[in-house]
Write an enzyme that holds these catalytic residues in place. Sequence first.
Site, PDB file in Angstrom:
ATOM      1  CG  MET A   1      -1.613  -1.110   1.187  1.00  0.00           C
ATOM      2  SD  MET A   1      -2.987  -0.890   2.123  1.00  0.00           S
ATOM      3  CE  MET A   1      -1.806  -2.313   3.516  1.00  0.00           C
ATOM      4  CB  CYS A  83      -3.682   0.989  -8.207  1.00  0.00           C
ATOM      5  SG  CYS A  83      -4.343   2.569  -8.020  1.00  0.00           S
ATOM      6  CG  HIS A 154     -10.661  -5.189  -3.794  1.00  0.00           C
ATOM      7  ND1 HIS A 154      -9.593  -3.904  -4.321  1.00  0.00           N
ATOM      8  CD2 HIS A 154     -11.087  -4.857  -3.206  1.00  0.00           C
ATOM      9  CE1 HIS A 154     -10.505  -2.924  -2.903  1.00  0.00           C
ATOM     10  NE2 HIS A 154     -10.874  -3.676  -2.528  1.00  0.00           N
ATOM     11  CG  ASN A 194      -7.445  -6.867  -0.536  1.00  0.00           C
ATOM     12  OD1 ASN A 194      -8.090  -6.241  -1.468  1.00  0.00           O
ATOM     13  ND2 ASN A 194      -7.206  -6.594   0.357  1.00  0.00           N
ATOM     14  N   GLY A 195     -10.133  -7.143   0.301  1.00  0.00           N
ATOM     15  CA  GLY A 195     -11.616  -6.140   0.530  1.00  0.00           C
ATOM     16  C   GLY A 195     -12.131  -6.483   1.540  1.00  0.00           C
ATOM     17  N   GLY A 216      -5.792  -5.917   3.596  1.00  0.00           N
ATOM     18  CA  GLY A 216      -4.705  -4.163   3.474  1.00  0.00           C
ATOM     19  C   GLY A 216      -5.100  -3.605   5.108  1.00  0.00           C
TER      20      GLY A 216
HETATM   21  C1  LIG Z   1      -3.374   3.890   1.515  1.00  0.00           C
HETATM   22  C2  LIG Z   1      -2.995   3.012   0.290  1.00  0.00           C
HETATM   23  C3  LIG Z   1      -2.580   2.432  -0.238  1.00  0.00           C
HETATM   24  C4  LIG Z   1      -2.720   1.465  -1.279  1.00  0.00           C
HETATM   25  N1  LIG Z   1      -1.741   1.377  -2.460  1.00  0.00           N
HETATM   26  C5  LIG Z   1      -1.999  -0.246  -3.232  1.00  0.00           C
HETATM   27  C6  LIG Z   1      -0.406  -0.758  -3.595  1.00  0.00           C
HETATM   28  O1  LIG Z   1       0.318   0.227  -3.751  1.00  0.00           O
HETATM   29  N2  LIG Z   1      -1.104  -1.682  -4.779  1.00  0.00           N
HETATM   30  C7  LIG Z   1      -2.396  -2.272  -4.145  1.00  0.00           C
HETATM   31  O2  LIG Z   1      -2.388  -3.628  -5.162  1.00  0.00           O
HETATM   32  N3  LIG Z   1      -3.457  -1.815  -3.049  1.00  0.00           N
HETATM   33  C8  LIG Z   1      -3.216  -0.448  -2.870  1.00  0.00           C
HETATM   34  N4  LIG Z   1      -4.303   0.107  -2.162  1.00  0.00           N
HETATM   35  C9  LIG Z   1      -5.346  -0.804  -1.751  1.00  0.00           C
HETATM   36  C10 LIG Z   1      -5.138  -2.388  -1.010  1.00  0.00           C
HETATM   37  O3  LIG Z   1      -4.025  -3.269  -0.750  1.00  0.00           O
HETATM   38  C11 LIG Z   1      -6.827  -3.218  -0.985  1.00  0.00           C
HETATM   39  O4  LIG Z   1      -6.759  -4.042  -2.011  1.00  0.00           O
HETATM   40  C12 LIG Z   1      -7.468  -2.566  -0.441  1.00  0.00           C
HETATM   41  O5  LIG Z   1      -7.298  -0.652   0.626  1.00  0.00           O
HETATM   42  C13 LIG Z   1      -8.947  -3.521   0.244  1.00  0.00           C
HETATM   43  O6  LIG Z   1      -8.635  -3.768   1.263  1.00  0.00           O
HETATM   44  P1  LIG Z   1      -8.557  -3.890   2.572  1.00  0.00           P
HETATM   45  O7  LIG Z   1     -10.210  -3.881   2.416  1.00  0.00           O
HETATM   46  O8  LIG Z   1      -8.265  -5.492   2.970  1.00  0.00           O
HETATM   47  O9  LIG Z   1      -7.690  -2.874   2.403  1.00  0.00           O
HETATM   48  C14 LIG Z   1      -4.209   0.881  -1.108  1.00  0.00           C
HETATM   49  C15 LIG Z   1      -4.716   1.010  -0.071  1.00  0.00           C
HETATM   50  C16 LIG Z   1      -4.881   1.886   1.113  1.00  0.00           C
HETATM   51  C17 LIG Z   1      -5.582   1.847   2.298  1.00  0.00           C
END
Ligand SMILES: Cc1cc2nc3c(=O)[nH]c(=O)nc-3n(C[C@H](O)[C@H](O)[C@H](O)COP(=O)(O)O)c2cc1C
Length: 316
Positions: A1, A83, A154, A194-195, A216
């Site tokens: 992230m 992304c 995701h 994921n998600g 995440g």
């Molecule tokens: C600050 C931030 C930065 C993120 N950067 C990336 C990234 O560089 N690559 C990626 O695949 N997902 C990125 N994500 C998305 C997370 O990997 C994840 O897919 C998303 O937040 C959903 O999962 P969660 O509900 O467990 O957070 C980012 C999320 C956040 C909040």
Amino acid sequence: MMAWTTPAQRYFMRRITRHALLYTEMVTTGALIHGDTARFLAFDTDEHPVALQLGGSEPDAMTQCARLAADAGFDEVNINVGCPSDRVQNGAFGACLMAEPARVAQCVADMRAAVSIPVTVKTRIGIDHQDSYEFLVAFAQAMQAAGADRLIVHARKAWLTGLSPKENRDVPPLDYPRVHQLARDFSDLPMSINGGFVDLDSAAHQLTHIEGVMIGREAYRNPYVMAEVDTRFFGAGVSVPTRADVVAGMRDYIGRHLANGGAFKDIARHMLGLYHGQPGGRNWRRVLSERGHRQDAGLDVLDAALACVEPQEALA
Ligand SMILES: Cc1cc2nc3c(=O)[nH]c(=O)nc-3n(C[C@H](O)[C@H](O)[C@H](O)COP(=O)(O)O)c2cc1C
């Protein structure tokens, strides 16, 4: 992230779980090849297992970056197809690549031929109006045929226009059943979901449907949520670390960082959530963030923060 899973944050997470696979921030092929290559590839050997995530879509550049990742010792190289940010769309990578499965497949095939570490793909369940199950299946088929070692899905689609990246992590509804269906239909392609997972019980429930779970935001906001990962999911014969163990495990790392001219806040900012929901947790966060920002902040600030949350005898 991005801006979150820095080397310091990953080292910190390793004090909490020895076995969960950790991911770097996304690094674009352009930045890795033409930028500060050594910085993007730097990690502490204690971080293993760790995957490098790439943003890109040019097979030659992706292959060159996969080699750099493998040579640097990463355990996996992952392609970002999830992304939705504008910057990423302009560079023709991220979620918009779901519409170009042949291109992503070429990257996967070339990278697989070049390195022996797993090549994995992180994707969404759809983009814009291309959100049918058939669209997702066609993408997964292309990845499987190209030799992808794992798909991380995701479980929500991305809107490429109209929503900010942040909104794209919350607004499109989660559809776990669709990902479970995909896992059933591709039973020989390892898959993670994921998600939206905020605790290990829900992760454990997912594992009845699918092989892996990626957490995440919650792992960042409330990192201690990961404390039982090793004992629950990896059968590791180790005891669950206490929060105080985790802090103690950071002292030398912080000391080395300071000795090399680094700032205390670079590391402390990732530790703010460690006492989330605990008595004194707000004071821990306040001391670390307020005093930790000062130029001369050091381990004394860590001690002051710790005094807000741990009984003094535990610190003796
Ligand atoms: C600050 C931030 C930065 C993120 N950067 C990336 C990234 O560089 N690559 C990626 O695949 N997902 C990125 N994500 C998305 C997370 O990997 C994840 O897919 C998303 O937040 C959903 O999962 P969660 O509900 O467990 O957070 C980012 C999320 C956040 C909040």
